[in-house]
Write an enzyme that holds these catalytic residues in place. Structure first.
Site, PDB file in Angstrom:
ATOM      1  N   CYS A  47      14.994   3.916  13.564  1.00 42.49           N
ATOM      2  CA  CYS A  47      15.044   5.309  13.122  1.00 42.49           C
ATOM      3  C   CYS A  47      16.048   5.492  11.988  1.00 42.49           C
ATOM      4  O   CYS A  47      17.134   4.920  12.011  1.00 42.49           O
ATOM      5  CB  CYS A  47      15.433   6.220  14.285  1.00 42.49           C
ATOM      6  SG  CYS A  47      14.123   6.476  15.493  1.00 42.49           S
ATOM      7  N   ASP A  90      21.765  11.209  21.874  1.00 39.16           N
ATOM      8  CA  ASP A  90      20.321  11.145  22.091  1.00 39.16           C
ATOM      9  C   ASP A  90      19.754  12.402  22.751  1.00 39.16           C
ATOM     10  O   ASP A  90      18.538  12.527  22.897  1.00 39.16           O
ATOM     11  CB  ASP A  90      19.955   9.923  22.943  1.00 39.16           C
ATOM     12  CG  ASP A  90      19.843   8.654  22.121  1.00 39.16           C
ATOM     13  OD1 ASP A  90      19.945   8.727  20.886  1.00 39.16           O
ATOM     14  OD2 ASP A  90      19.644   7.574  22.710  1.00 39.16           O
ATOM     15  N   ILE A 139      28.287  11.112  16.055  1.00 37.39           N
ATOM     16  CA  ILE A 139      27.868   9.703  16.135  1.00 37.39           C
ATOM     17  C   ILE A 139      27.107   9.260  14.885  1.00 37.39           C
ATOM     18  O   ILE A 139      27.455   8.273  14.240  1.00 37.39           O
ATOM     19  CB  ILE A 139      27.009   9.455  17.391  1.00 37.39           C
ATOM     20  CG1 ILE A 139      27.737   9.958  18.649  1.00 37.39           C
ATOM     21  CG2 ILE A 139      26.668   7.975  17.518  1.00 37.39           C
ATOM     22  CD1 ILE A 139      29.039   9.265  18.954  1.00 37.39           C
ATOM     23  N   ARG A 189      23.945   2.287  10.934  1.00 35.14           N
ATOM     24  CA  ARG A 189      24.238   1.617  12.201  1.00 35.14           C
ATOM     25  C   ARG A 189      24.396   0.131  11.906  1.00 35.14           C
ATOM     26  O   ARG A 189      23.535  -0.691  12.205  1.00 35.14           O
ATOM     27  CB  ARG A 189      23.115   1.874  13.215  1.00 35.14           C
ATOM     28  CG  ARG A 189      22.943   3.346  13.538  1.00 35.14           C
ATOM     29  CD  ARG A 189      22.106   3.573  14.761  1.00 35.14           C
ATOM     30  NE  ARG A 189      20.694   3.342  14.492  1.00 35.14           N
ATOM     31  CZ  ARG A 189      19.731   3.554  15.386  1.00 35.14           C
ATOM     32  NH1 ARG A 189      20.038   3.973  16.589  1.00 35.14           N
ATOM     33  NH2 ARG A 189      18.473   3.333  15.085  1.00 35.14           N
ATOM     34  N   ARG A 219       7.658   5.483  20.658  1.00 33.18           N
ATOM     35  CA  ARG A 219       8.656   4.417  20.724  1.00 33.18           C
ATOM     36  C   ARG A 219       9.552   4.566  21.944  1.00 33.18           C
ATOM     37  O   ARG A 219      10.091   3.574  22.447  1.00 33.18           O
ATOM     38  CB  ARG A 219       9.528   4.409  19.460  1.00 33.18           C
ATOM     39  CG  ARG A 219       8.821   3.910  18.200  1.00 33.18           C
ATOM     40  CD  ARG A 219       9.807   3.765  17.052  1.00 33.18           C
ATOM     41  NE  ARG A 219      10.969   3.003  17.481  1.00 33.18           N
ATOM     42  CZ  ARG A 219      12.232   3.376  17.264  1.00 33.18           C
ATOM     43  NH1 ARG A 219      12.508   4.496  16.643  1.00 33.18           N
ATOM     44  NH2 ARG A 219      13.227   2.617  17.680  1.00 33.18           N
ATOM     45  N   LYS A 221      14.344   2.961  28.448  1.00 29.31           N
ATOM     46  CA  LYS A 221      14.098   2.179  27.231  1.00 29.31           C
ATOM     47  C   LYS A 221      15.330   1.389  26.832  1.00 29.31           C
ATOM     48  O   LYS A 221      15.251   0.193  26.512  1.00 29.31           O
ATOM     49  CB  LYS A 221      13.695   3.104  26.078  1.00 29.31           C
ATOM     50  CG  LYS A 221      13.575   2.408  24.727  1.00 29.31           C
ATOM     51  CD  LYS A 221      13.206   3.376  23.626  1.00 29.31           C
ATOM     52  CE  LYS A 221      14.413   3.889  22.895  1.00 29.31           C
ATOM     53  NZ  LYS A 221      14.880   2.961  21.829  1.00 29.31           N
ATOM     54  N   ASN A 222      16.492   2.043  26.856  1.00 27.82           N
ATOM     55  CA  ASN A 222      17.703   1.405  26.358  1.00 27.82           C
ATOM     56  C   ASN A 222      18.280   0.373  27.327  1.00 27.82           C
ATOM     57  O   ASN A 222      19.255  -0.308  26.992  1.00 27.82           O
ATOM     58  CB  ASN A 222      18.751   2.468  26.021  1.00 27.82           C
ATOM     59  CG  ASN A 222      18.364   3.282  24.798  1.00 27.82           C
ATOM     60  OD1 ASN A 222      17.575   2.836  23.971  1.00 27.82           O
ATOM     61  ND2 ASN A 222      18.894   4.486  24.692  1.00 27.82           N
ATOM     62  N   ASP A 261      27.707  -5.290  11.663  1.00 26.56           N
ATOM     63  CA  ASP A 261      28.882  -6.104  11.378  1.00 26.56           C
ATOM     64  C   ASP A 261      29.731  -6.360  12.619  1.00 26.56           C
ATOM     65  O   ASP A 261      30.395  -7.404  12.724  1.00 26.56           O
ATOM     66  CB  ASP A 261      29.733  -5.457  10.274  1.00 26.56           C
ATOM     67  CG  ASP A 261      30.214  -4.066  10.643  1.00 26.56           C
ATOM     68  OD1 ASP A 261      29.445  -3.316  11.263  1.00 26.56           O
ATOM     69  OD2 ASP A 261      31.361  -3.734  10.291  1.00 26.56           O
TER      70      ASP A 261
END
Length: 434
Positions: free
Chosen positions: A119, A321, A343, A124, A413, A22-23, A127
Site C-alpha cells: 500500500c 490500521d 505512524i 516504510r 488483500r 492477516k498480520n 533498513d
C-alpha cells in the site's frame, strides 16, 4: 476490476465470524521456511495477500496448499526449497514479502529478496531489517532492486548467523521485529531484540516458533531474548499438530465501527476483545455498548454516535490500521473530532473520497479535523489502500442512496469475503464483476 455496490441505510444485526489475522498469517507462513518438516497452519484467512505468499513459497520450491478437508487449513513443506530468491514479480505487490529474508538467511545462509511494494501509505523502509541482520554477522548488499544477504562462516564451515548481538531498532517496527525474531531463532548464541513491537501478532509468531523448538523469552514486551538452536521442527502443542492463527483484531475492529456507524446489534464470534482495548474504549466513548467473553464481542448501537478524538500510536495504543474506519464513524457523529496520525505520513488519502460522500473533513499535515454531519450522500468512490477501502465501505453503509466503491482489490488483500459477511448481518451490498 471488481466493485462494491452499497445501498445505505440498513441497521446491522446478527452474528459474524471473524477470520484469522492477516498480520499473523503472513509471517507464520514465512516461518515455515525455517524447517524441512511439514508445517500445518489453521484459521488461515482467504485473502489475496495469503495467496500471494503461498505463490511466493511455491516459487522457491516449497509445497504450499490449502487442505482439501478444510478451507482454513494450509499445509507447507519447505523441505523441497530449491532457491533462496524472492523475485520482484511477486514481492512488488506486498510489503510483507520481505519476511522471507530472515528465515531464508537463518536456515540456508543466504537470501536474495526484491525490495518490497504494498500500500502507498507512506515510507516504510526496510533498513531496520538490514541493520539487524548485519548485527548478526550477515554481509548485505542492496543493488538492482534486490537485497543480497549472506551469513558468515562458522568454525565448522557452515554459513550461520551469529548471536551475541543486542539489536535496538531506531523505531518500533512490526515486520522488522518479526523478521529479526525468525532470523535469531537459528543464530548461534543469544540475540536480544530491544524496542521490539508488542502487537498481538508478535507473541503469536513467537508461540508458533516455540512450538517448533525455538527458545524465546519476553515476546509481547519491548525486549525479546532469543537463544538460537541448531534446527526447528514442525509445530505441535500437546496432541495438536500445527499452529492456529489468532483472530484478526483489525477485521473485528472494522465490524465494530460498522455497527457503531449504522446502529444495530451484532455479535462477533472468534474475536478477542483483549486485543482491541484502545478501539473498544473509543467506541464506548462514542456511545456504543460493548460486552465480551473469551472469544466473542457484542456491540449494540442506536442513534448518532458522539465524535471522539484520538491519536494513533504503536500497540497497545490506538492502531493506525483502525484510523480510517473510525474516521467514517466520526463523519456522521455529533460534534467535532481531531484525529492525529503519527505512524504513516500518507494515511489520509481516503479523506478526499469521504468528502465526495458529503463528509466535512479538513487536513493539516498529520491532523484531520472531522465535523460530523447528519447524513452522508451516495457517490462513486475509489479505494486508495487496504484500510481506506474499509472506511469507504462503512461510509457507504450509512450514506443515502447507492454508493459504488471501486478498486476493491485493496479490500481483498486484507478482508476475507467482507461483502458476504456484511450481507449476513443485514447490509445491502453486492460485488459487481466487470
Amino acid at each position: 476490476m471488481d466493485k462494491l455496490l452499497i445501498r445505505g441505510g440498513q441497521r446491522l444485526n446478527g452474528e459474524v465470524l471473524i477470520s484469522g489475522a492477516k498480520n499473523a498469517a503472513l509471517p507464520e507462513l514465512c516461518a515455515a521456511l525455517l524447517t524441512a518438516e511439514p508445517v500445518t497452519l489453521t484459521n488461515v484467512p482467504k485473502l489475496q495477500d495469503v495467496s500471494t505468499t503461498l505463490k511466493l513459497l511455491r516459487q522457491m520450491g516449497a509445497s504450499a496448499e490449502r487442505s482439501e478437508q478444510r478451507d482454513d487449513e494450509v499445509l507447507i513443506n519447505a523441505g523441497t526449497v530449491n532457491t533462496t530468491e524472492a523475485t520482484y514479480d511477486l514481492v512488488k505487490t506486498m510489503r510483507a514479502s520481505i519476511l522471507v529474508m530472515g528465515p531464508l538467511l537463518a536456515r540456508f545462509g543466504h537470501a536474495r529478496v526484491s525490495l518490497p511494494g504494498g500500500c502507498a501509505i507512506g515510507s516504510r523502509p526496510v533498513d531496520q531489517h538490514i541493520k539487524g541482520m548485519q548485527a548478526m554477522g550477515a554481509e548485505i548488499v542492496v543493488e538492482h532492486g534486490y537485497i543480497n544477504a549472506v551469513a558468515p562462516l562458522n568454525a565448522a564451515g557452515e554459513r550461520r548467523l551469529r548471536g551475541g548481538a543486542r539489536i535496538t531498532t531506531d523505531m518500533v517496527t512490526v515486520t522488522g521485529t518479526e523478521n529479526l525474531l525468525m532470523a535469531a531463532v537459528l543464530a548461534e548464541g543469544e540475540t536480544v531484540l530491544e524496542n521490539a513491537a508488542q502487537e498481538p501478532e508478535i507473541p503469536d509468531l513467537a508461540e508458533m516458533l516455540i512450538a517448533m523448538g525455538a527458545q524465546i523469552e519476553g515476546h509481547g514486551t519491548h525486549r525479546i531474548r532469543v537463544q538460537g538452536v541448531k534446527a526447528l521442527h514442525a509445530p505441535s502443542v500437546g496432541k495438536a499438530i500445527g499452529h492456529c492463527i489468532i483472530p484478526d483484531r483489525i477485521e473485528a475492529g472494522t465490524f465494530l465501527c460498522a455497527v457503531a456507524a449504522t446502529g444495530g446489534d451484532v455479535t462477533l464470534k472468534s474475536a478477542r476483545a483483549d486485543h482491541l482495548d484502545a478501539v473498544i474504549d473509543k467506541l464506548r466513548e462514542a456511545g456504543a455498548t460493548i460486552t465480551s467473553g473469551a472469544d466473542w464481542i457484542r456491540v449494540q448501537a442506536s442513534g448518532r454516535p458522539k465524535a471522539v478524538s484520538f491519536r494513533t500510536s504503536e500497540y497497545p495504543a490506538f492502531p493506525t490500521d483502525m484510523q480510517a474506519q473510525f474516521m467514517a464513524v466520526n463523519a456522521i457523529a455529533e460534534g467535532t473530532a481531531r484525529i492525529t496520525e503519527t505512524i504513516f505520513e500518507n494515511r489520509f488519502m481516503h479523506v478526499n473520497e469521504m468528502i465526495r460522500l458529503g463528509a466535512n473533513i479538513t487536513v493539516d499535515g498529520h491532523l484531520a479535523v472531522v465535523t460530523g454531519v447528519e447524513k452522508l450522500s451516495s457517490a462513486t468512490v475509489m479505494a486508495t489502500d487496504l484500510r481506506a477501502s474499509a472506511s469507504l465501505v462503512i461510509a457507504g453503509l450509512v450514506a443515502d442512496g447507492d454508493t459504488t466503491v471501486d478498486r476493491i482489490y485493496h479490500l481483498d488483500r486484507g478482508y476475507d469475503r467482507m461483502e458476504a459477511k456484511l450481507r449476513g448481518i443485514g447490509a445491502n451490498i453486492e460485488r459487481i464483476s466487470k
